[in-house]
Design an enzyme around this catalytic site. Structure first.
Site, PDB file in Angstrom:
ATOM      1  N   ARG A  54     -13.789  -7.340 -10.688  1.00 46.25           N
ATOM      2  CA  ARG A  54     -13.975  -6.695  -9.378  1.00 46.25           C
ATOM      3  C   ARG A  54     -14.824  -5.433  -9.494  1.00 46.25           C
ATOM      4  NH1 ARG A  54      -8.318  -6.584  -6.384  1.00 46.25           N
ATOM      5  NH2 ARG A  54      -9.692  -5.937  -4.690  1.00 46.25           N
TER       6      ARG A  54
ATOM      7  N   ASP B 215      -6.606  -8.496   4.351  1.00 47.81           N
ATOM      8  CA  ASP B 215      -5.825  -9.295   3.390  1.00 47.81           C
ATOM      9  C   ASP B 215      -5.229 -10.548   4.027  1.00 47.81           C
ATOM     10  OD1 ASP B 215      -6.375  -7.473   1.395  1.00 47.81           O
ATOM     11  OD2 ASP B 215      -4.559  -6.314   1.734  1.00 47.81           O
TER      12      ASP B 215
ATOM     13  N   SER C  49     -13.383   0.842   2.851  1.00 43.40           N
ATOM     14  CA  SER C  49     -12.382   0.580   1.812  1.00 43.40           C
ATOM     15  C   SER C  49     -11.404   1.746   1.719  1.00 43.40           C
ATOM     16  CB  SER C  49     -13.065   0.373   0.461  1.00 43.40           C
ATOM     17  OG  SER C  49     -12.128   0.560  -0.585  1.00 43.40           O
TER      18      SER C  49
ATOM     19  N   ARG D 141      -2.595 -14.395  -2.586  1.00 46.73           N
ATOM     20  CA  ARG D 141      -2.704 -14.697  -1.144  1.00 46.73           C
ATOM     21  C   ARG D 141      -3.226 -16.121  -0.899  1.00 46.73           C
ATOM     22  NH1 ARG D 141      -0.697 -10.116   0.795  1.00 46.73           N
ATOM     23  NH2 ARG D 141      -1.432  -8.177  -0.111  1.00 46.73           N
TER      24      ARG D 141
ATOM     25  N   LYS E 265     -12.334  -9.684  -3.657  1.00 43.41           N
ATOM     26  CA  LYS E 265     -10.888  -9.442  -3.749  1.00 43.41           C
ATOM     27  C   LYS E 265     -10.365 -10.118  -5.035  1.00 43.41           C
ATOM     28  CE  LYS E 265     -10.347  -6.970  -0.066  1.00 43.41           C
ATOM     29  NZ  LYS E 265      -9.942  -5.565  -0.181  1.00 43.41           N
TER      30      LYS E 265
ATOM     31  N   GLN F  70      -9.150   1.998  -0.500  1.00 46.02           N
ATOM     32  CA  GLN F  70      -8.979   2.359  -1.913  1.00 46.02           C
ATOM     33  C   GLN F  70     -10.014   3.408  -2.324  1.00 46.02           C
ATOM     34  OE1 GLN F  70      -9.124  -1.380  -3.998  1.00 46.02           O
ATOM     35  NE2 GLN F  70      -7.103  -2.006  -3.288  1.00 46.02           N
TER      36      GLN F  70
ATOM     37  N   SER G  26       0.837  -1.215   0.000  1.00 48.25           N
ATOM     38  CA  SER G  26       0.000   0.000   0.000  1.00 48.25           C
ATOM     39  C   SER G  26       0.864   1.254   0.000  1.00 48.25           C
ATOM     40  CB  SER G  26      -0.909   0.014   1.238  1.00 48.25           C
ATOM     41  OG  SER G  26      -1.839  -1.024   1.163  1.00 48.25           O
TER      42      SER G  26
ATOM     43  N   ARG H 261     -12.417 -14.933  -1.956  1.00 47.76           N
ATOM     44  CA  ARG H 261     -11.492 -15.598  -1.029  1.00 47.76           C
ATOM     45  C   ARG H 261     -12.203 -16.488  -0.019  1.00 47.76           C
ATOM     46  NH1 ARG H 261      -6.993 -10.716  -0.524  1.00 47.76           N
ATOM     47  NH2 ARG H 261      -5.841 -11.400  -2.360  1.00 47.76           N
TER      48      ARG H 261
END
Ligand code: S3P
Length: 431
Positions: free
Chosen positions: A124, A318, A169, A391, A345, A171, A24, A349
């Site tokens: 996404r 994450d 979020s 991940r 994501k 982002q 990040s 996930r």
């Protein structure tokens, strides 16, 4: 296809790992160095595919950036001048952070920018970033009926907004702050739960007025950004894998050096300590920037299952895949709730973790907003489908490196997105 850990007879860990620079912070360091007036120096930036995608998008918009390397000297060109209309679509590859943050930048430019990415990124949700940018005066186009890339941002003169985000979020928050910065307008944004604050901290350190009052984060227009002089700390999301590796070992310890400590990023560390994992935290000196620790994790502890609730999830968003896979070797049941964002994501996930756990013989099931894992001592074996998600590959890679696990991973190279030397580091820490 990689086979991991098969035939291991002892399971001791030892040594030090210097995990790569925080992802990040690395994205933001490149962006803010490009936007600064003057020469920035950034050391220890993450040299991964995601960060290279950000460099590529900045270059396509007219900023001059050297190759992404361990020590970078970057001459900024300011955030308001010398930009050009990109001749081809902006290729964001697998990176949601590149797309959403740069969409905020593009919204303030007097031309159209089309964002594209790989198959995973294209699925996404992006309308969530388009909504506030449109409220500021940009126009954002999608393919009919789609919510995802390709996305074309028609930028121009913007006006300020006060925006309440429907999802927690960083982002989205950052996209709004960057649209305000590049558009020269004041913006206010509120999030349903606090998320990583690197954009606010870094902009504020570079001379921009960013304040938080009554839950509202407010950015005031700025004329210029000061250049950066930054040592990027180690990524806590990458360190989580090696914390888990040590905790899963029968004996020995691992020292993870220079890891970013932020209350918005340390949920995994707090969770594994609650599970009974032994981790020492040693503060190391940081030349400016956020605090950092050496983390020393010890093998041999008996782990127990825990419940993770919604208010803990944002600080470990994450790391949930690794937590869920670690829970395989904890006594009892581990339950994660309030984590529905995991479904959008790099892969879904929740589904990816649960289906892969089942494929190797673990009892687990999905919840709409999380998952449940039942711990076991039994030997485990099977094939993991990563869905090209770094991940997922790394979480199962860690388990696969431990005793009594014979696991294969379909796409080990996908770790290049965030941790290019993951497999080498993993092979080095055990005997
Ligand atoms: C990031 C924010 C988080 C995180 C992602 C990086 C960032 O995403 O999952 O890996 O750098 O701002 P969201 O903003 O979608 O929560």
């Amino acid at each position: 296809m990689a086979a991991l850990g098969m035939g291991r007879t002892t399971d001791a860990v030892h040594g030090n790992v210097r995990v790569p620079g925080d992802k990040s912070i690395s994205h933001r360091a490149l962006m803010f160095s490009a936007f600064a007036s003057g020469t920035s120096r950034v050391r220890g930036i993450l040299q991964s595919d995601d960060v290279k995608a950000t460099a590529g998008v900045l270059r396509a918009l007219g900023w001059k950036l050297p190759e992404v390397s361990a020590e970078m000297t970057i001459d900024g060109a300011g955030f308001t001048s010398r930009l050009r209309s990109p001749v081809s679509p902006l290729q964001c590859q697998n990176s949601g952070t590149t797309t959403r943050l740069m969409a905020g930048v593009a919204a303030a430019q007097p031309f159209a920018s089309t964002f594209v990415g790989d198959a995973s990124l294209s699925r996404r949700p992006m309308r969530r970033v388009a909504a506030p940018l449109e409220a500021m005066g940009a126009r954002v186009e999608f393919l009919e009926g789609h919510d995802g890339l390709p996305m074309t941002v028609h930028g121009g003169a913007l006006h300020g907004i006060a925006w309440e985000l429907p999802v927690a979020s960083a982002q989205l928050k950052s996209a709004i702050l960057l649209a305000g910065l590049c558009g020269g307008v004041a913006v206010r944004v509120r999030e349903p739960a606090p998320t990583r604050d690197h954009t606010e901290r870094m902009l504020s350190a570079l001379g921009v007025s960013v304040t938080t009052r009554d839950g509202w984060i407010e950015l005031q227009p700025a004329e210029r950004l000061s250049p950066l002089d930054l040592d990027v700390p180690g990524d806590p999301s990458s360190s989580a894998f090696f914390l888990a590796r040590a905790l899963l070992a029968g004996e020995g310890s691992l020292r993870l050096e220079n890891v970013l400590r932020s209350p918005f990023r340390d949920g995994f560390l707090r969770a594994v300590q609650r599970m009974g994992g032994a981790v020492d935290e040693v503060r190391v000196s940081a030349p400016g920037g956020e605090p950092r620790d050496d983390l020393i994790a010890h093998g041999g502890a008996r782990l127990r299952g825990i419940s993770i609730e919604r208010d803990e999830v944002t600080a470990m968003i994450d790391e949930v895949p690794m937590l869920a896979v670690l829970a395989v070797r904890a006594e009892g049941t581990t339950e994660v709730r309030g984590a529905e964002e995991l479904r959008v994501k790099e892969s879904d996930r929740i589904a990816a973790v649960v289906s892969n756990l089942r494929a190797i013989g673990v009892e687990a099931h999905e919840l709409p907003d999380g998952l449940v894992v039942h711990g076991t001592d039994a030997p485990l074996a099977g094939h993991v489908k990563t869905h090209a998600d770094h991940r997922i590959a790394m979480a199962f890679g860690i388990l696969g490196a431990t005793r009594d696990c014979a696991i294969t991973v379909d796409d080990p190279d996908c770790v290049a997105v965030s941790y290019p030397h993951f497999w080498e580091d993993l092979a080095r820490v055990a005997s």
